[in-house]
Write a protein that holds these residues in place. Structure first.
Motif, PDB file in Angstrom:
ATOM      1  N   ALA A  18       0.838  -1.201   0.000  1.00  0.00           N
ATOM      2  CA  ALA A  18       0.000   0.000   0.000  1.00  0.00           C
ATOM      3  C   ALA A  18       0.873   1.252   0.000  1.00  0.00           C
ATOM      4  CB  ALA A  18      -0.936  -0.009   1.212  1.00  0.00           C
ATOM      5  N   ARG A  19       1.987   1.225   0.744  1.00  0.00           N
ATOM      6  CA  ARG A  19       2.919   2.358   0.752  1.00  0.00           C
ATOM      7  C   ARG A  19       3.605   2.515  -0.599  1.00  0.00           C
ATOM      8  NH1 ARG A  19       4.646  -0.236   5.325  1.00  0.00           N
ATOM      9  NH2 ARG A  19       6.696  -0.665   4.425  1.00  0.00           N
ATOM     10  N   HIS A  20       3.948   1.387  -1.223  1.00  0.00           N
ATOM     11  CA  HIS A  20       4.657   1.453  -2.496  1.00  0.00           C
ATOM     12  C   HIS A  20       3.798   2.088  -3.585  1.00  0.00           C
ATOM     13  CE1 HIS A  20       6.949  -2.367  -0.978  1.00  0.00           C
ATOM     14  NE2 HIS A  20       7.178  -1.298  -0.239  1.00  0.00           N
ATOM     15  N   VAL A  21       2.534   1.695  -3.629  1.00  0.00           N
ATOM     16  CA  VAL A  21       1.639   2.276  -4.626  1.00  0.00           C
ATOM     17  C   VAL A  21       1.447   3.769  -4.345  1.00  0.00           C
ATOM     18  CG1 VAL A  21      -0.700   2.231  -5.578  1.00  0.00           C
ATOM     19  CG2 VAL A  21       0.501   0.085  -5.129  1.00  0.00           C
ATOM     20  N   ALA A  22       1.348   4.128  -3.058  1.00  0.00           N
ATOM     21  CA  ALA A  22       1.216   5.548  -2.704  1.00  0.00           C
ATOM     22  C   ALA A  22       2.445   6.321  -3.167  1.00  0.00           C
ATOM     23  CB  ALA A  22       1.037   5.694  -1.197  1.00  0.00           C
ATOM     24  N   PHE A  23       3.625   5.735  -3.038  1.00  0.00           N
ATOM     25  CA  PHE A  23       4.864   6.366  -3.488  1.00  0.00           C
ATOM     26  C   PHE A  23       4.827   6.598  -4.995  1.00  0.00           C
ATOM     27  CE2 PHE A  23       9.351   5.178  -4.888  1.00  0.00           C
ATOM     28  CZ  PHE A  23       9.818   6.478  -4.838  1.00  0.00           C
ATOM     29  N   ARG A  83     -10.186 -11.993 -13.095  1.00  0.00           N
ATOM     30  CA  ARG A  83      -9.385 -11.128 -13.959  1.00  0.00           C
ATOM     31  C   ARG A  83      -9.900  -9.698 -13.933  1.00  0.00           C
ATOM     32  NH1 ARG A  83      -8.945 -15.785 -17.375  1.00  0.00           N
ATOM     33  NH2 ARG A  83     -10.821 -15.202 -18.499  1.00  0.00           N
ATOM     34  N   LYS A  84     -11.224  -9.554 -13.918  1.00  0.00           N
ATOM     35  CA  LYS A  84     -11.795  -8.199 -13.913  1.00  0.00           C
ATOM     36  C   LYS A  84     -11.469  -7.477 -12.608  1.00  0.00           C
ATOM     37  CE  LYS A  84     -16.095  -5.627 -14.524  1.00  0.00           C
ATOM     38  NZ  LYS A  84     -17.515  -5.691 -14.890  1.00  0.00           N
ATOM     39  N   LEU A  85     -11.653  -8.155 -11.488  1.00  0.00           N
ATOM     40  CA  LEU A  85     -11.408  -7.527 -10.192  1.00  0.00           C
ATOM     41  C   LEU A  85      -9.934  -7.194  -9.973  1.00  0.00           C
ATOM     42  CD1 LEU A  85     -13.799  -9.627  -7.920  1.00  0.00           C
ATOM     43  CD2 LEU A  85     -14.127  -7.283  -8.735  1.00  0.00           C
ATOM     44  N   LEU A  86      -9.057  -7.874 -10.698  1.00  0.00           N
ATOM     45  CA  LEU A  86      -7.631  -7.619 -10.537  1.00  0.00           C
ATOM     46  C   LEU A  86      -7.233  -6.209 -10.965  1.00  0.00           C
ATOM     47  CD1 LEU A  86      -6.097 -11.022 -11.616  1.00  0.00           C
ATOM     48  CD2 LEU A  86      -5.951  -9.959  -9.376  1.00  0.00           C
ATOM     49  N   PHE A  87      -8.088  -5.555 -11.735  1.00  0.00           N
ATOM     50  CA  PHE A  87      -7.765  -4.200 -12.188  1.00  0.00           C
ATOM     51  C   PHE A  87      -8.317  -3.133 -11.244  1.00  0.00           C
ATOM     52  CE2 PHE A  87      -7.093  -6.696 -15.976  1.00  0.00           C
ATOM     53  CZ  PHE A  87      -5.976  -6.100 -16.543  1.00  0.00           C
ATOM     54  N   SER A  88      -8.872  -3.564 -10.113  1.00  0.00           N
ATOM     55  CA  SER A  88      -9.494  -2.609  -9.195  1.00  0.00           C
ATOM     56  C   SER A  88      -8.495  -1.628  -8.602  1.00  0.00           C
ATOM     57  CB  SER A  88     -10.211  -3.351  -8.066  1.00  0.00           C
ATOM     58  OG  SER A  88      -9.293  -4.118  -7.302  1.00  0.00           O
ATOM     59  N   ARG A  89      -7.208  -1.989  -8.553  1.00  0.00           N
ATOM     60  CA  ARG A  89      -6.186  -1.078  -8.017  1.00  0.00           C
ATOM     61  C   ARG A  89      -5.489  -0.302  -9.138  1.00  0.00           C
ATOM     62  NH1 ARG A  89      -5.302  -2.215  -2.437  1.00  0.00           N
ATOM     63  NH2 ARG A  89      -6.842  -3.788  -1.853  1.00  0.00           N
ATOM     64  N   ILE A  90      -5.364  -0.913 -10.306  1.00  0.00           N
ATOM     65  CA  ILE A  90      -4.618  -0.285 -11.390  1.00  0.00           C
ATOM     66  C   ILE A  90      -5.376   0.899 -11.991  1.00  0.00           C
ATOM     67  CG2 ILE A  90      -3.745  -0.624 -13.737  1.00  0.00           C
ATOM     68  CD1 ILE A  90      -3.003  -3.453 -12.985  1.00  0.00           C
ATOM     69  N   VAL A  91      -6.651   0.699 -12.319  1.00  0.00           N
ATOM     70  CA  VAL A  91      -7.397   1.709 -13.078  1.00  0.00           C
ATOM     71  C   VAL A  91      -7.497   3.038 -12.325  1.00  0.00           C
ATOM     72  CG1 VAL A  91      -9.562   2.232 -14.261  1.00  0.00           C
ATOM     73  CG2 VAL A  91      -8.641  -0.096 -14.325  1.00  0.00           C
ATOM     74  N   ASP A 148      -5.478   8.587 -11.527  1.00  0.00           N
ATOM     75  CA  ASP A 148      -4.999   9.545 -10.523  1.00  0.00           C
ATOM     76  C   ASP A 148      -3.691  10.217 -10.943  1.00  0.00           C
ATOM     77  OD1 ASP A 148      -5.048  10.622  -7.668  1.00  0.00           O
ATOM     78  OD2 ASP A 148      -3.137   9.568  -7.687  1.00  0.00           O
ATOM     79  N   ILE A 149      -2.811   9.490 -11.624  1.00  0.00           N
ATOM     80  CA  ILE A 149      -1.508  10.065 -11.976  1.00  0.00           C
ATOM     81  C   ILE A 149      -1.569  10.879 -13.265  1.00  0.00           C
ATOM     82  CG2 ILE A 149      -0.217   8.290 -10.735  1.00  0.00           C
ATOM     83  CD1 ILE A 149       0.351   6.913 -13.386  1.00  0.00           C
ATOM     84  N   GLY A 150      -2.737  10.907 -13.908  1.00  0.00           N
ATOM     85  CA  GLY A 150      -2.901  11.790 -15.063  1.00  0.00           C
ATOM     86  C   GLY A 150      -2.834  11.119 -16.409  1.00  0.00           C
ATOM     87  N   LEU A 151      -2.903   9.789 -16.442  1.00  0.00           N
ATOM     88  CA  LEU A 151      -2.939   9.061 -17.713  1.00  0.00           C
ATOM     89  C   LEU A 151      -4.384   8.614 -17.952  1.00  0.00           C
ATOM     90  CD1 LEU A 151       0.275   6.847 -17.406  1.00  0.00           C
ATOM     91  CD2 LEU A 151       0.044   9.117 -18.409  1.00  0.00           C
ATOM     92  N   LEU A 164      -9.172   4.799  -4.101  1.00  0.00           N
ATOM     93  CA  LEU A 164      -7.924   4.082  -3.872  1.00  0.00           C
ATOM     94  C   LEU A 164      -7.387   4.298  -2.464  1.00  0.00           C
ATOM     95  CD1 LEU A 164      -6.086   2.205  -5.461  1.00  0.00           C
ATOM     96  CD2 LEU A 164      -4.777   4.190  -6.215  1.00  0.00           C
ATOM     97  N   ASP A 165      -7.556   5.508  -1.934  1.00  0.00           N
ATOM     98  CA  ASP A 165      -7.070   5.790  -0.580  1.00  0.00           C
ATOM     99  C   ASP A 165      -7.797   4.933   0.458  1.00  0.00           C
ATOM    100  OD1 ASP A 165      -5.174   7.757  -1.262  1.00  0.00           O
ATOM    101  OD2 ASP A 165      -6.761   9.249  -1.468  1.00  0.00           O
ATOM    102  N   LEU A 166      -9.095   4.730   0.250  1.00  0.00           N
ATOM    103  CA  LEU A 166      -9.862   3.886   1.167  1.00  0.00           C
ATOM    104  C   LEU A 166      -9.388   2.445   1.105  1.00  0.00           C
ATOM    105  CD1 LEU A 166     -12.214   3.452   3.127  1.00  0.00           C
ATOM    106  CD2 LEU A 166     -13.727   3.193   1.137  1.00  0.00           C
ATOM    107  N   LEU A 167      -9.137   1.932  -0.114  1.00  0.00           N
ATOM    108  CA  LEU A 167      -8.654   0.559  -0.258  1.00  0.00           C
ATOM    109  C   LEU A 167      -7.326   0.375   0.456  1.00  0.00           C
ATOM    110  CD1 LEU A 167      -9.460  -0.064  -4.051  1.00  0.00           C
ATOM    111  CD2 LEU A 167     -10.595  -1.135  -2.095  1.00  0.00           C
TER     112      LEU A 167
END
Length: 370
Positions: free
Chosen positions: A220-225, A290-298, A303-306, A328-331
């Motif tokens: 969770a910290r790594h993704v926040a970074f 497979r669908k739920l696996l993208f719940s963190r990526i999308v 958020d980063i502007g892409l 994402l912050d809640l997750l």
């Protein structure tokens, strides 16, 4: 026991060498940094825990049902092959599926460790170098933990999946310093977090639940970074440069989707590759997985502007566009809470045992005195 003795299929080469490109960057500014990132660095230092001690490795694991996987979750379920399997065969199939999943986690963690070290080398800002140094240690700990679980509790490993290897190779070969962030922090770790979370929340087996919860607390910290660093940097890029990053994300997302078939497992059970791929595509459970696996990526990508039109079309094709509105912050906060709760429960149980031992010793002493 050497790892090569317990591979289901021996890797094609004992050492994978990637010709990495890019410059090592030094900075002579030592007293300037983003408060948010330095706070994350402090948290990374505070959370450095020993995986050998924090995890209860004495917990028993049934190698033939290490995760409590239901029949419906296996892509052979309901096919003409399923009826022919004995209970022993089904146990062996569960063992192989768990080994395949955790082996990909292991290889991904080694890749993340190497990419985090590359970030230390190539990122221009000292605050980012500081945090990446703590992440490198985190990823080493994760690889150590997954390796131990596979060796000691399952006794079987699988080589790295071709698509995961391809994405790692593309990430490491790119000379742009932000690409290890994008390839690892956003894509590979984002996907891994979702996979870890689904297993953590569905397994009834205490050891893998502990392992996944504690690893997710770090991730969770790594993704926040990655979000902080890339959001700041991508504000400065031209539209053309942003589109290049979006193309990388699109290709990576399709690679990650195609990674999650577990076809190698079915091939080990004598099923031709084309048939194994068909079963994986037809599995309702795997389609949802497979669908739920993208719940963190999308949401992270957004958020980063892409969030260009072509990237959105790709997410429509993948059936995951609506996940861009996820909190994402809640997750991430929930990932932290799960790990802390497991710690509290474990320490409370240990304290109860210690109290019982003391009370037992007192009672025994009183009986001797009488």
């Amino acid at each position: 026991m050497p790892t090569f003795d317990v591979y289901a299929k021996e890797p094609e080469e004992p050492v994978w060498q990637v010709r990495a490109t890019g410059a090592a960057r030094f900075t002579w500014e030592y007293d300037d940094g983003r408060d948010r990132l330095l706070a994350l660095y402090q948290k990374g230092k505070d959370k450095q825990r020993d995986g050998q001690r924090r995890i209860d490795w004495e917990l028993e694991v049934d190698p033939y049902d290490p995760l409590g996987t239901p029949d419906e979750a296996m892509s052979l379920y309901g096919t003409r092959h399923w009826a022919k399997l004995t209970d022993k065969d089904k146990g062996e199939l569960r063992r192989h599926y768990a080994s395949w999943q955790f082996s990909q986690f292991l290889h991904g963690e080694q890749g993340a460790m190497i990419c985090a070290a590359r970030i230390v080398e190539s990122v221009p800002d000292l605050d980012a170098k500081f945090y990446s140094a703590t992440q490198t240690m985190d990823e080493a700990r994760h690889a150590e933990i997954y390796g131990r679980f596979l060796h000691e509790k399952i006794g079987l490993l699988y080589p790295i999946n071709d698509n995961l290897q391809s994405l790692l190779g593309d990430t490491l070969r790119d000379s742009r310093w932000d690409m290890p962030y994008l390839g690892v922090q956003v894509l590979i770790e984002g996907l891994a977090l979702a996979a870890f979370g689904m297993i953590r929340d569905t397994t009834d087996k205490p050891l893998p639940k502990q392992i996944l919860a504690y690893v997710m607390q770090d991730e969770a910290r790594h993704v926040a970074f990655g979000r902080m660093a890339l959001r700041d940097y991508y504000r400065q890029l031209t539209d053309a440069e942003l589109r290049e990053r979006e193309e990388f994300v699109i290709e990576g997302c399709y690679l990650m989707r195609d990674r999650l078939r577990g076809v190698e497992v079915l091939e080990n059970f004598g099923i031709p590759r084309a048939e194994a791929e068909e079963y994986s595509e037809q599995s309702e459970f795997l389609a949802l997985f497979r669908k739920l696996l993208f719940s963190r990526i999308v949401p992270c990508v957004k958020d980063i502007g892409l969030w260009g039109e072509r990237l959105q079309r790709a997410y429509v094709d993948l059936g995951v566009l609506e996940m861009g509105d996820s909190d994402l912050d809640l997750l991430m906060a929930q990932d932290e809470e799960v790990a802390e709760r497991l710690d509290a429960e474990r320490f409370a149980a240990e304290e109860k045992e210690r109290v019982a031992e003391v009370e037992g010793a007192i009672e025994a002493g009183q009986r001797l005195g009488d």
